[in-house]
Motif scaffolding. Structure first.
Motif, PDB file in Angstrom:
ATOM      1  N   VAL A  84       8.262  -8.701   8.886  1.00  0.00           N
ATOM      2  CA  VAL A  84       7.793  -7.321   9.038  1.00  0.00           C
ATOM      3  C   VAL A  84       6.848  -6.947   7.892  1.00  0.00           C
ATOM      4  O   VAL A  84       5.795  -6.329   8.107  1.00  0.00           O
ATOM      5  N   GLU A  85       7.186  -7.343   6.680  1.00  0.00           N
ATOM      6  CA  GLU A  85       6.315  -7.047   5.527  1.00  0.00           C
ATOM      7  C   GLU A  85       4.982  -7.776   5.654  1.00  0.00           C
ATOM      8  O   GLU A  85       3.922  -7.208   5.362  1.00  0.00           O
ATOM      9  N   ALA A  86       5.017  -9.037   6.089  1.00  0.00           N
ATOM     10  CA  ALA A  86       3.774  -9.793   6.273  1.00  0.00           C
ATOM     11  C   ALA A  86       2.898  -9.118   7.324  1.00  0.00           C
ATOM     12  O   ALA A  86       1.673  -8.995   7.146  1.00  0.00           O
ATOM     13  N   GLU A  87       3.492  -8.664   8.415  1.00  0.00           N
ATOM     14  CA  GLU A  87       2.733  -7.985   9.460  1.00  0.00           C
ATOM     15  C   GLU A  87       2.116  -6.691   8.930  1.00  0.00           C
ATOM     16  O   GLU A  87       0.970  -6.362   9.243  1.00  0.00           O
ATOM     17  N   LYS A  88       2.867  -5.967   8.113  1.00  0.00           N
ATOM     18  CA  LYS A  88       2.366  -4.727   7.506  1.00  0.00           C
ATOM     19  C   LYS A  88       1.150  -5.023   6.620  1.00  0.00           C
ATOM     20  O   LYS A  88       0.129  -4.334   6.690  1.00  0.00           O
ATOM     21  N   ILE A  89       1.255  -6.069   5.811  1.00  0.00           N
ATOM     22  CA  ILE A  89       0.145  -6.460   4.940  1.00  0.00           C
ATOM     23  C   ILE A  89      -1.050  -6.895   5.777  1.00  0.00           C
ATOM     24  O   ILE A  89      -2.195  -6.521   5.498  1.00  0.00           O
ATOM     25  N   ALA A  90      -0.801  -7.685   6.828  1.00  0.00           N
ATOM     26  CA  ALA A  90      -1.889  -8.155   7.693  1.00  0.00           C
ATOM     27  C   ALA A  90      -2.636  -6.967   8.306  1.00  0.00           C
ATOM     28  O   ALA A  90      -3.875  -6.948   8.326  1.00  0.00           O
ATOM     29  N   ARG A  91      -1.903  -5.988   8.793  1.00  0.00           N
ATOM     30  CA  ARG A  91      -2.553  -4.797   9.374  1.00  0.00           C
ATOM     31  C   ARG A  91      -3.379  -4.057   8.319  1.00  0.00           C
ATOM     32  O   ARG A  91      -4.484  -3.599   8.598  1.00  0.00           O
ATOM     33  N   SER A  92      -2.843  -3.948   7.103  1.00  0.00           N
ATOM     34  CA  SER A  92      -3.560  -3.231   6.045  1.00  0.00           C
ATOM     35  C   SER A  92      -4.853  -3.951   5.663  1.00  0.00           C
ATOM     36  O   SER A  92      -5.774  -3.331   5.154  1.00  0.00           O
ATOM     37  N   LYS A  93      -4.917  -5.247   5.940  1.00  0.00           N
ATOM     38  CA  LYS A  93      -6.116  -6.038   5.639  1.00  0.00           C
ATOM     39  C   LYS A  93      -6.984  -6.222   6.882  1.00  0.00           C
ATOM     40  O   LYS A  93      -7.846  -7.081   6.922  1.00  0.00           O
ATOM     41  N   LYS A  94      -6.704  -5.408   7.906  1.00  0.00           N
ATOM     42  CA  LYS A  94      -7.494  -5.377   9.144  1.00  0.00           C
ATOM     43  C   LYS A  94      -7.422  -6.674   9.942  1.00  0.00           C
ATOM     44  O   LYS A  94      -8.350  -7.027  10.667  1.00  0.00           O
ATOM     45  N   CYS A  95      -6.303  -7.386   9.848  1.00  0.00           N
ATOM     46  CA  CYS A  95      -6.111  -8.586  10.658  1.00  0.00           C
ATOM     47  C   CYS A  95      -5.822  -8.169  12.094  1.00  0.00           C
ATOM     48  O   CYS A  95      -5.093  -7.207  12.333  1.00  0.00           O
ATOM     49  N   THR A  96      -6.370  -8.919  13.038  1.00  0.00           N
ATOM     50  CA  THR A  96      -6.147  -8.616  14.452  1.00  0.00           C
ATOM     51  C   THR A  96      -5.051  -9.490  15.051  1.00  0.00           C
ATOM     52  O   THR A  96      -4.591  -9.216  16.155  1.00  0.00           O
ATOM     53  N   PHE A  97      -4.652 -10.540  14.338  1.00  0.00           N
ATOM     54  CA  PHE A  97      -3.540 -11.369  14.818  1.00  0.00           C
ATOM     55  C   PHE A  97      -2.953 -12.176  13.676  1.00  0.00           C
ATOM     56  O   PHE A  97      -3.537 -12.286  12.596  1.00  0.00           O
ATOM     57  N   ILE A  98      -1.754 -12.729  13.941  1.00  0.00           N
ATOM     58  CA  ILE A  98      -1.081 -13.647  13.023  1.00  0.00           C
ATOM     59  C   ILE A  98      -0.827 -14.926  13.791  1.00  0.00           C
ATOM     60  O   ILE A  98      -0.472 -14.895  14.968  1.00  0.00           O
ATOM     61  N   LYS A  99      -1.023 -16.055  13.125  1.00  0.00           N
ATOM     62  CA  LYS A  99      -0.662 -17.326  13.748  1.00  0.00           C
ATOM     63  C   LYS A  99       0.242 -18.095  12.803  1.00  0.00           C
ATOM     64  O   LYS A  99       0.202 -17.914  11.585  1.00  0.00           O
ATOM     65  N   LEU A 100       1.086 -18.940  13.406  1.00  0.00           N
ATOM     66  CA  LEU A 100       2.017 -19.731  12.610  1.00  0.00           C
ATOM     67  C   LEU A 100       2.488 -20.911  13.443  1.00  0.00           C
ATOM     68  O   LEU A 100       2.207 -20.999  14.635  1.00  0.00           O
ATOM     69  N   ASN A 101       3.193 -21.819  12.808  1.00  0.00           N
ATOM     70  CA  ASN A 101       3.770 -22.946  13.536  1.00  0.00           C
ATOM     71  C   ASN A 101       5.176 -23.198  13.028  1.00  0.00           C
ATOM     72  O   ASN A 101       5.532 -22.826  11.911  1.00  0.00           O
TER      73      ASN A 101
END
Length: 140
Positions: A84-101
């Motif tokens: 949840v914190e990573a997603e919050k940071i990603a949104r604050s940096k204007k990321c449109t998606f997250i990817k992982l494996n």
């Protein structure tokens, strides 16, 4: 150009140099390039790391490389809190998606529970297991 360049096993410092050079090249090719590491950790009362998330923001996405929770602390919501914190940071940096494996013996169901969609599977990687790739679109 050197007459006969040799291949060597690189050090961590060598790997950092190669990464830096590729980031420089990529940034010159795509406008508004960004590469920023975002690493989070959780510590217990003794200051020992019991969970962590290593990621990087690249242009318009976040790439989560590692999400780990110490075995004795699993099922206590620590992984969810880090995600949840990573997603919050990603949104604050204007990321449109997250990817992982992740691997079949790790946490594919965990990521599905939090809205990550399976985009690819490599079977028998490692042998007897599967390697999953996930993506989650972010609403800004």
């Amino acid at each position: 150009m050197p007459h006969n360049p040799q291949i060597h096993i690189g050090t961590n410092e060598d790997a950092g140099y190669v990464r830096k050079k590729l980031i420089e090249y990529n940034s010159a090719q795509v406008p508004n390039g960004i590469y920023e590491e975002v690493n989070l950790c959780m510590k217990n009362d003794n200051g020992e790391i019991i969970a962590g998330l290593n990621s990087a923001v690249c242009w318009n996405w976040m790439e989560i490389d590692i999400l780990w929770v110490e075995e004795n602390n699993r099922k206590n919501g620590l992984g969810k809190r880090l995600l949840v914190e990573a997603e919050k940071i990603a949104r604050s940096k204007k990321c449109t998606f997250i990817k992982l494996n992740t691997f079949s013996f790790q946490a594919p169901e965990f990521y599905k529970k939090y809205g990550y969609k399976e985009i690819a599977i490599i079977e028998n990687a490692p042998l007897g297991s599967n390697h999953y790739y996930f993506k989650k679109d972010l609403i800004l």
